[in-house]
Design a protein around this motif. Structure first.
Motif, PDB file in Angstrom:
ATOM      1  N   UNK A 117       3.001   5.983  -2.933  1.00  0.00           N
ATOM      2  CA  UNK A 117       4.124   6.816  -3.357  1.00  0.00           C
ATOM      3  C   UNK A 117       4.148   7.052  -4.869  1.00  0.00           C
ATOM      4  N   UNK A 118       3.212   6.455  -5.568  1.00  0.00           N
ATOM      5  CA  UNK A 118       3.084   6.715  -7.000  1.00  0.00           C
ATOM      6  C   UNK A 118       3.785   5.733  -7.903  1.00  0.00           C
ATOM      7  N   UNK A 119       4.281   4.628  -7.364  1.00  0.00           N
ATOM      8  CA  UNK A 119       4.915   3.621  -8.212  1.00  0.00           C
ATOM      9  C   UNK A 119       3.867   2.985  -9.121  1.00  0.00           C
ATOM     10  N   UNK A 177       1.893   0.086 -11.319  1.00  0.00           N
ATOM     11  CA  UNK A 177       1.458  -1.260 -10.920  1.00  0.00           C
ATOM     12  C   UNK A 177       2.522  -2.298 -11.261  1.00  0.00           C
ATOM     13  N   UNK A 178       3.119  -2.156 -12.445  1.00  0.00           N
ATOM     14  CA  UNK A 178       4.154  -3.109 -12.844  1.00  0.00           C
ATOM     15  C   UNK A 178       5.365  -3.032 -11.914  1.00  0.00           C
ATOM     16  N   UNK A 179       5.754  -1.819 -11.525  1.00  0.00           N
ATOM     17  CA  UNK A 179       6.904  -1.653 -10.632  1.00  0.00           C
ATOM     18  C   UNK A 179       6.622  -2.250  -9.257  1.00  0.00           C
ATOM     19  N   UNK A 180       5.419  -2.095  -8.780  1.00  0.00           N
ATOM     20  CA  UNK A 180       5.052  -2.658  -7.472  1.00  0.00           C
ATOM     21  C   UNK A 180       5.114  -4.180  -7.526  1.00  0.00           C
ATOM     22  N   UNK A 209       0.834  -1.200   0.000  1.00  0.00           N
ATOM     23  CA  UNK A 209       0.000   0.000   0.000  1.00  0.00           C
ATOM     24  C   UNK A 209       0.874   1.257   0.000  1.00  0.00           C
ATOM     25  N   UNK A 210       1.992   1.217   0.742  1.00  0.00           N
ATOM     26  CA  UNK A 210       2.875   2.376   0.776  1.00  0.00           C
ATOM     27  C   UNK A 210       3.517   2.625  -0.588  1.00  0.00           C
TER      28      UNK A 210
END
Length: 284
Positions: free
Chosen positions: A184-186, A188-191, A179-180
């Motif tokens: 922070x705006x990452x 979806x792929x990066x998360x 969730x953090x």
């Protein structure tokens, strides 16, 4: 004044972190099998296909520690050379099973809704079938071969792994760091790549290790039934299949390769359990 306490506690803690005798023995067994699979010439200079009919069906001796088969071939040499195929099937089938499981498990957990429900139902139906039955269906379509054994055992193992991966991904998705990262705006792929995938897969590394031993047993069982790697292969299950015709007169053809399968499987499984406990302890 009471005497100060020194390092015994720290020493005991350091000793506890040392691997046990059983773990060391398992590492030695697995290490020997890896060397035999990668470079069998380092272990034995004999040929696994050298036929000597004058030495057929000789019992274990100093010259032939595992005895000889009905063609006079040294059984220990065949076991050593067969480790490449048996271990290759175990590693290849487990890798294929996890590849299928990752695709299905992550798709179901991340897509949700109708996609999740559909994949879950398919996995439940597949999981209801015995894994060896699924493997037999693949072999019936493709015919027995080394590649078919890898595909058959991999497909048979995949449903169980996919269910575990789906559950793990759903659990990690609810963690605060996911969730953090999203807040922070990452993207979806990066998360998924940087946070979800590594944390979801980390506890399953030990499961994959356990799967290698299981795959070796299943592949050996298929070969013993004549549905795995065909002769004159020296794959361990094929050796059992070739020796069963002489089991009443030449016990070593069945007992000794079977003991090798049991020893290697127990060693891999024990190392997987140890790794599972270490990763579980580290994650708490």
């Amino acid at each position: 004044m009471s005497a100060p306490t020194y390092a015994p506690a720290r020493t005991l803690s350091w000793v506890r972190r040392l691997p046990s005798v059983g773990t060391v023995l398992c590492l030695l067994v697995v290490g020997f099998v890896l060397v035999a699979a990668i470079a069998p010439g380092w272990v034995t200079d004999r040929s696994p296909t050298a036929i000597d009919l004058t030495a057929a069906l000789q019992p274990p001796s100093w010259q032939h520690p595992f005895g000889t088969d009905d063609a006079g071939r040294d059984l220990l040499t065949r076991v050593i050379h067969g480790s490449r195929q048996s271990l290759g099937i175990g590693l290849g089938a487990t890798a294929l099973a996890f590849l299928i499981a990752i695709l299905l498990g992550f798709t179901a957990a991340l897509a949700g809704g109708v996609v999740d429900a559909a994949i879950t139902r398919v996995l439940e139906v597949a999981f209801a079938f015995p894994a060896l039955l699924l493997a037999l269906l693949v072999i019936a379509v493709r015919g027995p071969s080394l590649a078919t054994s890898v595909i058959a055992v991999g497909i048979g193992s995949a449903p169980g792994y996919a269910r575990m991966i789906r559950g793990q991904v759903l659990a990690v998705r609810q963690a605060g760091f996911i969730e953090a990262a999203t807040a922070l705006g990452h993207s979806r792929f990066a998360v998924i790549r940087r946070h979800l995938f590594p944390n979801a897969m980390r506890p399953l590394v030990a499961v994959a290790t356990l799967g290698v031993g299981q795959s070796i047993v299943w592949a050996s069982g298929l070969s013993f039934l004549g549905l795995g790697v065909p002769p004159p292969s020296s794959e361990w299950g094929a050796l059992l299949d070739a020796g069963r015709l002489h089991i009443t007169t030449s016990w070593w053809l069945e007992i000794l390769p079977g003991l090798v399968i049991v020893l290697v499987t127990l060693s891999v499984t024990s190392l997987g359990r140890t790794l599972q406990n270490r990763l579980g302890g580290a994650s708490r």
